[in-house]
Scaffold this motif. Structure first.
Motif, PDB file in Angstrom:
ATOM      1  N   TRP A  85       0.855  -1.173   0.221  1.00 30.50           N
ATOM      2  CA  TRP A  85       0.151   0.186  -0.101  1.00 30.50           C
ATOM      3  C   TRP A  85       0.810   1.187   0.060  1.00 30.50           C
ATOM      4  CZ3 TRP A  85      -4.539  -0.557   4.043  1.00 30.50           C
ATOM      5  CH2 TRP A  85      -5.389  -1.456   3.557  1.00 30.50           C
ATOM      6  N   PRO A  86       0.403   2.232  -0.740  1.00 35.36           N
ATOM      7  CA  PRO A  86      -0.712   2.310  -1.658  1.00 35.36           C
ATOM      8  C   PRO A  86      -0.282   1.624  -2.856  1.00 35.36           C
ATOM      9  CG  PRO A  86       0.650   4.310  -1.491  1.00 35.36           C
ATOM     10  CD  PRO A  86       1.420   3.665  -0.620  1.00 35.36           C
ATOM     11  N   GLY A  87      -1.412   1.159  -3.488  1.00 37.75           N
ATOM     12  CA  GLY A  87      -1.235   0.303  -4.801  1.00 37.75           C
ATOM     13  C   GLY A  87      -2.456  -0.406  -4.920  1.00 37.75           C
ATOM     14  N   GLU A  88      -2.140  -1.496  -5.937  1.00 38.34           N
ATOM     15  CA  GLU A  88      -3.422  -2.567  -6.369  1.00 38.34           C
ATOM     16  C   GLU A  88      -3.698  -3.476  -5.755  1.00 38.34           C
ATOM     17  OE1 GLU A  88      -5.592  -0.690  -9.214  1.00 38.34           O
ATOM     18  OE2 GLU A  88      -4.264   0.653  -8.232  1.00 38.34           O
ATOM     19  N   VAL A  89      -3.671  -3.617  -4.546  1.00 41.07           N
ATOM     20  CA  VAL A  89      -3.755  -4.723  -3.787  1.00 41.07           C
ATOM     21  C   VAL A  89      -5.162  -4.422  -2.860  1.00 41.07           C
ATOM     22  CG1 VAL A  89      -3.174  -6.298  -1.672  1.00 41.07           C
ATOM     23  CG2 VAL A  89      -1.717  -5.902  -3.704  1.00 41.07           C
ATOM     24  N   ALA A  90      -6.142  -5.044  -2.722  1.00 36.95           N
ATOM     25  CA  ALA A  90      -7.266  -4.944  -1.747  1.00 36.95           C
ATOM     26  C   ALA A  90      -7.266  -6.120  -0.653  1.00 36.95           C
ATOM     27  CB  ALA A  90      -8.523  -4.932  -2.662  1.00 36.95           C
ATOM     28  N   LEU A  91      -7.445  -5.778   0.397  1.00 39.10           N
ATOM     29  CA  LEU A  91      -7.415  -6.880   1.615  1.00 39.10           C
ATOM     30  C   LEU A  91      -9.034  -6.999   2.007  1.00 39.10           C
ATOM     31  CD1 LEU A  91      -4.289  -5.533   3.738  1.00 39.10           C
ATOM     32  CD2 LEU A  91      -4.568  -6.952   1.844  1.00 39.10           C
ATOM     33  N   ARG A  92      -9.207  -8.101   2.191  1.00 43.98           N
ATOM     34  CA  ARG A  92     -10.670  -8.557   2.825  1.00 43.98           C
ATOM     35  C   ARG A  92     -10.330  -8.546   4.579  1.00 43.98           C
ATOM     36  NH1 ARG A  92     -14.793  -9.291  -0.289  1.00 43.98           N
ATOM     37  NH2 ARG A  92     -14.549 -10.219  -2.130  1.00 43.98           N
ATOM     38  N   LEU A  93     -10.893  -7.650   5.206  1.00 45.19           N
ATOM     39  CA  LEU A  93     -10.477  -7.328   6.567  1.00 45.19           C
ATOM     40  C   LEU A  93     -12.046  -7.352   7.480  1.00 45.19           C
ATOM     41  CD1 LEU A  93      -8.203  -4.227   6.151  1.00 45.19           C
ATOM     42  CD2 LEU A  93      -7.695  -6.557   6.468  1.00 45.19           C
ATOM     43  N   PRO A  94     -11.724  -8.117   8.677  1.00 48.08           N
ATOM     44  CA  PRO A  94     -13.033  -8.125   9.435  1.00 48.08           C
ATOM     45  C   PRO A  94     -13.027  -6.849  10.329  1.00 48.08           C
ATOM     46  CG  PRO A  94     -11.024  -9.407  10.507  1.00 48.08           C
ATOM     47  CD  PRO A  94     -10.526  -9.078   9.125  1.00 48.08           C
ATOM     48  N   TRP A  95     -14.086  -6.433  10.652  1.00 48.79           N
ATOM     49  CA  TRP A  95     -14.264  -4.931  11.261  1.00 48.79           C
ATOM     50  C   TRP A  95     -13.947  -5.130  12.742  1.00 48.79           C
ATOM     51  CZ3 TRP A  95     -15.868  -0.534   9.391  1.00 48.79           C
ATOM     52  CH2 TRP A  95     -16.784  -0.374   7.973  1.00 48.79           C
TER      53      TRP A  95
END
Length: 216
Positions: A85-95
């Protein structure tokens, strides 16, 4: 729909603050962006994309500390964020249990920290944005429905669908035309590559290895 230059991000920020939807370029394609804390604005993106509410939007944040304030981040998630990050990766994260959930963002949330023009706009806004590709949702799309990779494509999409997008920031041609890389990051389990995309799996693996070295 207004056509803005990259020197007019302050105008784009004003439109977003007022509840409008703005199309913004990324290396992949143009994204529809709105204030993440505004339920009506998030609903507008869903309407534009013909997307059901059960398919949530992406959440864009400015930095790792902001993510840590809202989500439970594992060691792997922190490593990926620090190195990619910053960049083109997205993370699935729990709240986090004490976090205020945001409209149209799922659980786990799909969280990104963009660079480039969208990252500049995000930092100028000083608050999270919800976002999705400027296209019909995959659930309703035909073979001819592709995400916009030029401002002209955004204008055509706006006219054909009656989307009423407030403005597009014209950043030229988006060259990659591919999805982001997505990594699942549960709090108590190792990270797992969910979808290959613009960031190579070897880069994801290297970030996790570097993260392990940082801890050691």
């Amino acid at each position: 729909m207004d056509i803005l230059t990259t020197a007019q991000l302050d105008t784009a920020a004003e439109l977003l603050t007022g509840g409008a939807v703005v199309a913004v370029p990324t290396p992949r394609w143009y994204m529809l962006a709105a204030r993440a804390t505004d339920p009506a604005a998030a609903a507008t993106i869903l309407r534009i994309k013909q997307r059901p509410e059960r398919k949530p939007l992406m959440l864009l944040l400015d930095a790792l500390p902001t993510a840590q304030a809202h989500f439970k981040l594992s060691t792997d998630a922190c490593a990926l964020a620090r190195h990619l990050w910053p960049g083109e990766v997205a993370l699935r994260l729990p709240w986090r249990a004490d976090a205020d959930r945001l409209p149209a963002i799922g659980d786990p949330a799909l969280v990104g920290c963009p660079d480039g023009i969208l990252g500049q706009l995000l930092r100028l806004m000083g608050e999270p944005l919800s976002a999705a590709a400027c296209s019909i949702s995959t659930l309703a799309a035909t073979a001819d429905d592709h995400p916009a990779i030029t401002a002209g494509h955004v204008a055509a999409f706006n006219g054909q669908t009656g989307a009423r997008i407030a403005a597009v920031v014209d950043g030229g041609i988006c060259p990659q035309g591919r999805h982001m890389t997505i990594v699942d990051c549960p709090h108590s389990q190792p990270a797992r590559l969910h979808r290959e995309g613009t960031v190579h799996p070897r880069a994801v693996a290297a970030a996790l290895t570097e993260g392990a070295s940082d801890v050691g």
